[in-house]
Design a protein around this motif. Structure first.
Motif, PDB file in Angstrom:
ATOM      1  N   GLU A   6       0.753  -1.289   0.035  1.00  0.00           N
ATOM      2  CA  GLU A   6      -0.120   0.023   0.165  1.00  0.00           C
ATOM      3  C   GLU A   6       0.839   1.351  -0.157  1.00  0.00           C
ATOM      4  O   GLU A   6       1.950   1.345   0.682  1.00  0.00           O
ATOM      5  CB  GLU A   6      -0.932  -0.012   1.214  1.00  0.00           C
ATOM      6  CG  GLU A   6      -1.883   1.041   1.340  1.00  0.00           C
ATOM      7  CD  GLU A   6      -2.838   1.049   2.679  1.00  0.00           C
ATOM      8  OE1 GLU A   6      -3.215   2.063   2.893  1.00  0.00           O
ATOM      9  OE2 GLU A   6      -3.202  -0.007   2.905  1.00  0.00           O
ATOM     10  N   ASP A   8       0.610   5.234   0.886  1.00  0.00           N
ATOM     11  CA  ASP A   8      -0.027   6.192   1.602  1.00  0.00           C
ATOM     12  C   ASP A   8       0.686   7.597   1.094  1.00  0.00           C
ATOM     13  O   ASP A   8       1.862   7.393   0.571  1.00  0.00           O
ATOM     14  CB  ASP A   8      -0.252   6.057   3.060  1.00  0.00           C
ATOM     15  CG  ASP A   8       1.188   5.784   3.821  1.00  0.00           C
ATOM     16  OD1 ASP A   8       2.190   6.146   3.408  1.00  0.00           O
ATOM     17  OD2 ASP A   8       1.030   5.467   5.089  1.00  0.00           O
ATOM     18  N   THR A   9       0.355   8.711   1.761  1.00  0.00           N
ATOM     19  CA  THR A   9       0.872   9.811   1.404  1.00  0.00           C
ATOM     20  C   THR A   9       2.356  10.165   1.866  1.00  0.00           C
ATOM     21  O   THR A   9       3.181  10.543   1.050  1.00  0.00           O
ATOM     22  CB  THR A   9       0.016  11.176   2.053  1.00  0.00           C
ATOM     23  OG1 THR A   9      -1.073  11.085   1.429  1.00  0.00           O
ATOM     24  CG2 THR A   9       0.687  12.508   1.550  1.00  0.00           C
ATOM     25  N   HIS A  10       2.650   9.644   3.134  1.00  0.00           N
ATOM     26  CA  HIS A  10       4.081   9.802   3.678  1.00  0.00           C
ATOM     27  C   HIS A  10       5.021   8.726   2.982  1.00  0.00           C
ATOM     28  O   HIS A  10       6.162   9.135   2.439  1.00  0.00           O
ATOM     29  CB  HIS A  10       3.947   9.114   4.912  1.00  0.00           C
ATOM     30  CG  HIS A  10       5.205   8.850   5.782  1.00  0.00           C
ATOM     31  ND1 HIS A  10       6.083  10.171   6.036  1.00  0.00           N
ATOM     32  CD2 HIS A  10       6.087   7.925   5.848  1.00  0.00           C
ATOM     33  CE1 HIS A  10       7.284   9.765   6.458  1.00  0.00           C
ATOM     34  NE2 HIS A  10       7.314   8.172   6.513  1.00  0.00           N
ATOM     35  N   ARG A  11       4.368   7.298   2.557  1.00  0.00           N
ATOM     36  CA  ARG A  11       5.449   6.535   1.793  1.00  0.00           C
ATOM     37  C   ARG A  11       5.614   6.935   0.482  1.00  0.00           C
ATOM     38  O   ARG A  11       6.798   7.039  -0.023  1.00  0.00           O
ATOM     39  CB  ARG A  11       4.645   5.038   1.730  1.00  0.00           C
ATOM     40  CG  ARG A  11       5.694   4.400   1.154  1.00  0.00           C
ATOM     41  CD  ARG A  11       5.197   2.514   0.977  1.00  0.00           C
ATOM     42  NE  ARG A  11       6.072   1.722   0.702  1.00  0.00           N
ATOM     43  CZ  ARG A  11       5.800   0.721  -0.110  1.00  0.00           C
ATOM     44  NH1 ARG A  11       4.394   0.421  -0.068  1.00  0.00           N
ATOM     45  NH2 ARG A  11       6.728   0.122  -0.825  1.00  0.00           N
ATOM     46  N   ASP A  42      -3.866   5.982  -2.753  1.00  0.00           N
ATOM     47  CA  ASP A  42      -4.815   7.333  -2.498  1.00  0.00           C
ATOM     48  C   ASP A  42      -4.275   8.321  -3.420  1.00  0.00           C
ATOM     49  O   ASP A  42      -3.296   8.399  -4.292  1.00  0.00           O
ATOM     50  CB  ASP A  42      -4.873   7.630  -1.216  1.00  0.00           C
ATOM     51  CG  ASP A  42      -3.628   8.485  -0.524  1.00  0.00           C
ATOM     52  OD1 ASP A  42      -2.763   8.777  -1.355  1.00  0.00           O
ATOM     53  OD2 ASP A  42      -3.449   8.265   0.673  1.00  0.00           O
ATOM     54  N   ALA A  45      -1.125  10.319  -2.906  1.00  0.00           N
ATOM     55  CA  ALA A  45       0.033   9.421  -2.992  1.00  0.00           C
ATOM     56  C   ALA A  45       0.116   9.489  -4.715  1.00  0.00           C
ATOM     57  O   ALA A  45       1.516   9.510  -5.071  1.00  0.00           O
ATOM     58  CB  ALA A  45       0.014   7.999  -2.524  1.00  0.00           C
TER      59      ALA A  45
END
Length: 53
Positions: A6, A8-11, A42, A45
């Protein structure tokens, strides 16, 4: 660069920063992001990954 799991925005932010730093240091002409192993991403991301372009 294979990406699995997955995102996400941080990754995606970490991926973007790493790609740009390493790509510059080794003077890459091209970078291929293999996102076949990504199950969920998302919109924020995805936007960060498009910024690598």
């Amino acid at each position: 660069m294979p990406i699995i799991g997955e995102i996400d925005t941080h990754r995606s932010q970490v991926i973007m920063e790493t790609c740009l730093k390493k790509g510059t240091s080794v003077q890459l002409s091209y970078l291929i992001l293999d996102i076949l192993g990504v199950v969920i991403i998302d919109t924020m991301a995805a936007d960060n990954l498009f910024k690598v372009h």
